[in-house]
Design an enzyme around this catalytic site. Structure first.
Site, PDB file in Angstrom:
ATOM      1  N   LYS A  44       0.830  -1.198   0.000  1.00  0.00           N
ATOM      2  CA  LYS A  44       0.000   0.000   0.000  1.00  0.00           C
ATOM      3  C   LYS A  44       0.869   1.256   0.000  1.00  0.00           C
ATOM      4  O   LYS A  44       0.629   2.204  -0.746  1.00  0.00           O
ATOM      5  CB  LYS A  44      -0.899  -0.027   1.244  1.00  0.00           C
ATOM      6  CG  LYS A  44      -2.094   0.897   1.133  1.00  0.00           C
ATOM      7  CD  LYS A  44      -2.889   0.940   2.413  1.00  0.00           C
ATOM      8  CE  LYS A  44      -3.852  -0.218   2.543  1.00  0.00           C
ATOM      9  NZ  LYS A  44      -4.538  -0.214   3.847  1.00  0.00           N
TER      10      LYS A  44
ATOM     11  N   ALA B  26     -35.428   2.275   0.734  1.00  0.00           N
ATOM     12  CA  ALA B  26     -35.581   0.860   1.109  1.00  0.00           C
ATOM     13  C   ALA B  26     -34.850  -0.011   0.110  1.00  0.00           C
ATOM     14  O   ALA B  26     -34.636   0.378  -1.035  1.00  0.00           O
ATOM     15  CB  ALA B  26     -37.065   0.506   1.133  1.00  0.00           C
TER      16      ALA B  26
ATOM     17  N   CYS C 234     -18.565   0.230   7.852  1.00  0.00           N
ATOM     18  CA  CYS C 234     -18.882   1.087   9.002  1.00  0.00           C
ATOM     19  C   CYS C 234     -20.224   0.799   9.663  1.00  0.00           C
ATOM     20  O   CYS C 234     -20.252   0.375  10.813  1.00  0.00           O
ATOM     21  CB  CYS C 234     -18.809   2.546   8.579  1.00  0.00           C
ATOM     22  SG  CYS C 234     -17.222   2.960   7.854  1.00  0.00           S
TER      23      CYS C 234
ATOM     24  N   ARG D   1     -16.612  -4.760   1.485  1.00  0.00           N
ATOM     25  CA  ARG D   1     -16.701  -5.218   2.868  1.00  0.00           C
ATOM     26  C   ARG D   1     -18.170  -5.275   3.281  1.00  0.00           C
ATOM     27  O   ARG D   1     -18.914  -4.328   3.086  1.00  0.00           O
ATOM     28  CB  ARG D   1     -15.937  -4.274   3.802  1.00  0.00           C
ATOM     29  CG  ARG D   1     -14.442  -4.465   3.741  1.00  0.00           C
ATOM     30  CD  ARG D   1     -13.746  -3.443   4.624  1.00  0.00           C
ATOM     31  NE  ARG D   1     -13.981  -2.085   4.153  1.00  0.00           N
ATOM     32  CZ  ARG D   1     -13.697  -0.997   4.851  1.00  0.00           C
ATOM     33  NH1 ARG D   1     -13.175  -1.088   6.052  1.00  0.00           N
ATOM     34  NH2 ARG D   1     -13.924   0.199   4.351  1.00  0.00           N
TER      35      ARG D   1
HETATM   36  C1  UGA Z   1     -21.066   5.749   6.765  1.00  0.00           C
HETATM   37  C2  UGA Z   1     -21.625   7.093   7.224  1.00  0.00           C
HETATM   38  O1  UGA Z   1     -22.631   7.540   6.298  1.00  0.00           O
HETATM   39  C3  UGA Z   1     -20.521   8.139   7.332  1.00  0.00           C
HETATM   40  O2  UGA Z   1     -21.052   9.366   7.834  1.00  0.00           O
HETATM   41  C4  UGA Z   1     -19.444   7.602   8.291  1.00  0.00           C
HETATM   42  O3  UGA Z   1     -18.362   8.516   8.422  1.00  0.00           O
HETATM   43  C5  UGA Z   1     -18.909   6.282   7.732  1.00  0.00           C
HETATM   44  O4  UGA Z   1     -20.001   5.340   7.631  1.00  0.00           O
HETATM   45  C6  UGA Z   1     -17.840   5.787   8.679  1.00  0.00           C
HETATM   46  O5  UGA Z   1     -18.179   5.463   9.817  1.00  0.00           O
HETATM   47  O6  UGA Z   1     -16.669   5.824   8.327  1.00  0.00           O
HETATM   48  P1  UGA Z   1     -20.343   4.752   4.381  1.00  0.00           P
HETATM   49  O7  UGA Z   1     -20.035   3.464   5.077  1.00  0.00           O
HETATM   50  O8  UGA Z   1     -19.384   5.277   3.390  1.00  0.00           O
HETATM   51  O9  UGA Z   1     -20.562   5.931   5.433  1.00  0.00           O
HETATM   52  O10 UGA Z   1     -21.723   4.497   3.626  1.00  0.00           O
HETATM   53  P2  UGA Z   1     -23.175   5.138   3.599  1.00  0.00           P
HETATM   54  O11 UGA Z   1     -23.280   6.129   2.521  1.00  0.00           O
HETATM   55  O12 UGA Z   1     -23.616   5.546   4.957  1.00  0.00           O
HETATM   56  O13 UGA Z   1     -24.023   3.854   3.144  1.00  0.00           O
HETATM   57  C7  UGA Z   1     -24.047   2.694   3.982  1.00  0.00           C
HETATM   58  C8  UGA Z   1     -24.952   1.649   3.425  1.00  0.00           C
HETATM   59  O14 UGA Z   1     -26.314   2.015   3.560  1.00  0.00           O
HETATM   60  C9  UGA Z   1     -24.753   1.315   1.942  1.00  0.00           C
HETATM   61  O15 UGA Z   1     -24.760  -0.077   1.781  1.00  0.00           O
HETATM   62  C10 UGA Z   1     -25.957   1.947   1.277  1.00  0.00           C
HETATM   63  O16 UGA Z   1     -26.318   1.292   0.103  1.00  0.00           O
HETATM   64  C11 UGA Z   1     -27.021   1.779   2.356  1.00  0.00           C
HETATM   65  N1  UGA Z   1     -28.141   2.738   2.272  1.00  0.00           N
HETATM   66  C12 UGA Z   1     -27.921   4.066   2.397  1.00  0.00           C
HETATM   67  C13 UGA Z   1     -29.431   2.254   2.112  1.00  0.00           C
HETATM   68  O17 UGA Z   1     -29.661   1.031   2.007  1.00  0.00           O
HETATM   69  N2  UGA Z   1     -30.470   3.149   2.067  1.00  0.00           N
HETATM   70  C14 UGA Z   1     -30.276   4.475   2.184  1.00  0.00           C
HETATM   71  O18 UGA Z   1     -31.277   5.232   2.150  1.00  0.00           O
HETATM   72  C15 UGA Z   1     -28.976   4.955   2.342  1.00  0.00           C
END
Ligand code: UGA
Length: 435
Positions: free
Chosen positions: A35, A257, A265, A334
Site C-alpha cells: 500500500k 428501502a 462502518c 466489505r
Molecule cells: C457511513 C456514514 O454515512 C458516514 O457518515 C461515516 O463517516 C462512515 O459510515 C464511517 O463510519 O466511516 P459509508 O459506510 O461510506 O458511510 O456508507 P453510507 O453512505 O452511509 O451507506 C451505507 C450503506 O447504507 C450502503 O450499503 C448503502 O447502500 C445503504 N443505504 C444508504 C441504504 O440502504 N439506504 C439508504 O437510504 C442509504
C-alpha cells in the site's frame, strides 16, 4: 504544519492527502508495504472519486509522502490515528490496531519544543480516549479526539468540506486549550469556510460518531421495516418514504428501502455500539438488535425472491447479479449485501455471474473462482433471473429492451429502476416494498 497520519486505509489515506491539499506537509504511515509503495507512487489503492488526482498532485508537489517507518513521523507536531477498528468475534470493536499505532507512535513524540498532539480519528468504543490519555501525556503529547464522518464515494468532499468538526478534549483545561488551538490551525482552511466546530469532552465526542452511524442505520432499517409492511399490504414504500420525508423533521435522506446497509462502518459500528452498551450494563437498550436483525433479513429476502421467482429451485440456473460493491462509486465489498446474496444463491446451487464497474476487476483478481462479467449486458445474457444489487448509474440506465436474458425476471434490490419501463419491455418486476 508537519503532520503524520497513521493508517492509510480509506480514512487515513484520504485524510493525509486532504491535509496536504490544504497546505500541510504530511507523512502517511502504514504497516502494509504494498500500500505504501502504491501511495508513494501517487496511485490510489482503492476506487474513490477525486482521490487519485488529489493524491498524485500532492505527492508530486512534495507535500505528501508515505512510509512504513514510524521514525519518519518524528518531526511532525500533529499525529492523526486513522487505523481500523474491525469487528471482534463478540461484535465489539477490535482495538488491536489502535493500540499498536499508539505504542509505535509514542516513542517518537514529545522530542520538540513545540507542543505535540495525538488526534484520534478511528471509530472507538466510548471510554477509549479516557483510557489512553495518561499514556499519551507521559510520552510528552496531548490527546484530542476528532471523529471522522466521511462517506466512501464522497470521501474527499466530506474531508475538505465536512458538515461539522467535533473535538473531544481533555478535562485538563490547559491541555484542552493547547490541543484545540493546534487542531484549529490544522483545520484553518476548513474553519474559514464556516464549518461548525463543536468542542466537548472525550466520551461525548466518541459517542457522537457511533450515535450518528446508528441513527443512519436506524433510518435505513426503519424504512426497510416499512418495506416489509408494504409487501404484506400492497403499499408502495417509495411513495411512502417520499411523503414521510417531506416532513423536514424527518427528511428524505437515508430512507431508500432495499437490501439494507453494508460496508466497513454501519454494520460494524452498530454491533460494536450494542456490545459496548451491554458492557456498560445497559442491556435493556436493545433497539440496535432489531436494527441489525431487520438489516440481515433484507439480504435473505432478496435471495428468497430469486428462489421463488424460479419456482423454488435455483440449482444449475444462471443468475445475473448487477453490483458487488456495498454502494455505488466504490470498489469496497466489505460486508456487501450483494456478496452475501450471491453466496446464498450459490450455496443453493445457482450458477452466479456477477458484474460491477469498479469492484468487478478487484473480484477477478481476488476471487478467480467467481464468474465475473465485464458488463451488465454480458452478465444478463442467458440469465434466468437478474438481481440489481448496487445502484450504479450504468445499471439504473439500462434499456431493458436491449437485454437478452433467458428469463425476463428482475429483482430490484435498490428500488433503482422504473418498474413500468421494465414491465413494458416484458419483464416481471420484483421491488423491495413495492411492485
Ligand atoms: C457511513 C456514514 O454515512 C458516514 O457518515 C461515516 O463517516 C462512515 O459510515 C464511517 O463510519 O466511516 P459509508 O459506510 O461510506 O458511510 O456508507 P453510507 O453512505 O452511509 O451507506 C451505507 C450503506 O447504507 C450502503 O450499503 C448503502 O447502500 C445503504 N443505504 C444508504 C441504504 O440502504 N439506504 C439508504 O437510504 C442509504
Amino acid at each position: 504544519m508537519k503532520i503524520s497520519v497513521i493508517g492509510c486505509g480509506y480514512l487515513g489515506a484520504v485524510h493525509a492527502a486532504s491535509m496536504a491539499e490544504i497546505g500541510h506537509t504530511v507523512v502517511g504511515i502504514d504497516v502494509d508495504e504494498e500500500k505504501v509503495k502504491l501511495l508513494s507512487a501517487g496511485k490510489a489503492p482503492f476506487h474513490e472519486p477525486e482521490f487519485d488526482e488529489m493524491l498524485a498532485r500532492n505527492v508530486e508537489a512534495g507535500r505528501l509522502s508515505f512510509s512504513t517507518d514510524f521514525a519518519d513521523l518524528a518531526d511532525a507536531q500533529v499525529h492523526f490515528i486513522g487505523v481500523g477498528t474491525p469487528q471482534g468475534p463478540d461484535g465489539s470493536a477490535d482495538m488491536t490496531y489502535v493500540n499498536a499505532a499508539i505504542d509505535s507512535l509514542l516513542p517518537h513524540v514529545g522530542k520538540s519544543e513545540e507542543p505535540t498532539i495525538v488526534v484520534g480519528k478511528s471509530t472507538v468504543p466510548v471510554g477509549t480516549a479516557d483510557s489512553l490519555e495518561q499514556k499519551v501525556v507521559d510520552a510528552g503529547a496531548i490527546l484530542i479526539w476528532n471523529p471522522e464522518f466521511l462517506r466512501e464515494s464522497f470521501a474527499v468532499q466530506d474531508t475538505l468540506r465536512p458538515d461539522r468538526l467535533v473535538y473531544g478534549v481533555s478535562k485538563d483545561e490547559e491541555r484542552a486549550k493547547v490541543s484545540q488551538e493546534i487542531l484549529d490551525e490544522v483545520y484553518d482552511d476548513i474553519l474559514q469556510a464556516g464549518t461548525p466546530r463543536l468542542i466537548m469532552d472525550f466520551p461525548t465526542a466518541e459517542l457522537v460518531k457511533v450515535s450518528a452511524n446508528s441513527f443512519l442505520a436506524m433510518k435505513i432499517s426503519y424504512i426497510n421495516a416499512m418495506a416489509e409492511i408494504c409487501d404484506a399490504t400492497g403499499a408502495n414504500v417509495t411513495m411512502l418514504a417520499e411523503a414521510v420525508g417531506l416532513d423536514d423533521r424527518i427528511g428524505k435522506k437515508f430512507l431508500r428501502a432495499g437490501i439494507g446497509y453494508g460496508g466497513g462502518c454501519l454494520p460494524k459500528d452498530t454491533l460494536a455500539f450494542q456490545a459496548r452498551t451491554e458492557e456498560l450494563g445497559l442491556s435493556s437498550l436493545n433497539f440496535l438488535t432489531d436494527i441489525n436483525a431487520i438489516n440481515d433479513r433484507r439480504r435473505q429476502h432478496a435471495a428468497d425472491l430469486a428462489v421463488e421467482a424460479l419456482g423454488g429451485d435455483v440449482r444449475g440456473k444462471r443468475i445475473a447479479i448487477l453490483g458487488a460493491a456495498f454502494k455505488p462509486n466504490t470498489d469496497d465489498m466489505r460486508n456487501s449485501p450483494s456478496i452475501d446474496i450471491a453466496k446464498f444463491l450459490a450455496d443453493a446451487g445457482a450458477n452466479i455471474v456477477i458484474t460491477d464497474p469498479a469492484a468487478g476487476p478487484v473480484l477477478k483478481v481476488k476471487r478467480p473462482d467467481i464468474n465475473v462479467a465485464d458488463s451488465a449486458h454480458e452478465a444478463i445474457k442467458d440469465a434466468e433471473v437478474t438481481l440489481l444489487l448496487t445502484e450504479w448509474d450504468e445499471f439504473k440506465n439500462l434499456d431493458p429492451a436491449t437485454l437478452e436474458p433467458a428469463g425476463k425476471i428482475v429483482i430490484d434490490g435498490r428500488n433503482a429502476i422504473d418498474p413500468q419501463t421494465w414491465k413494458n419491455a416484458g419483464w416481471t418486476y420484483y421491488g423491495m416494498g413495492r411492485s
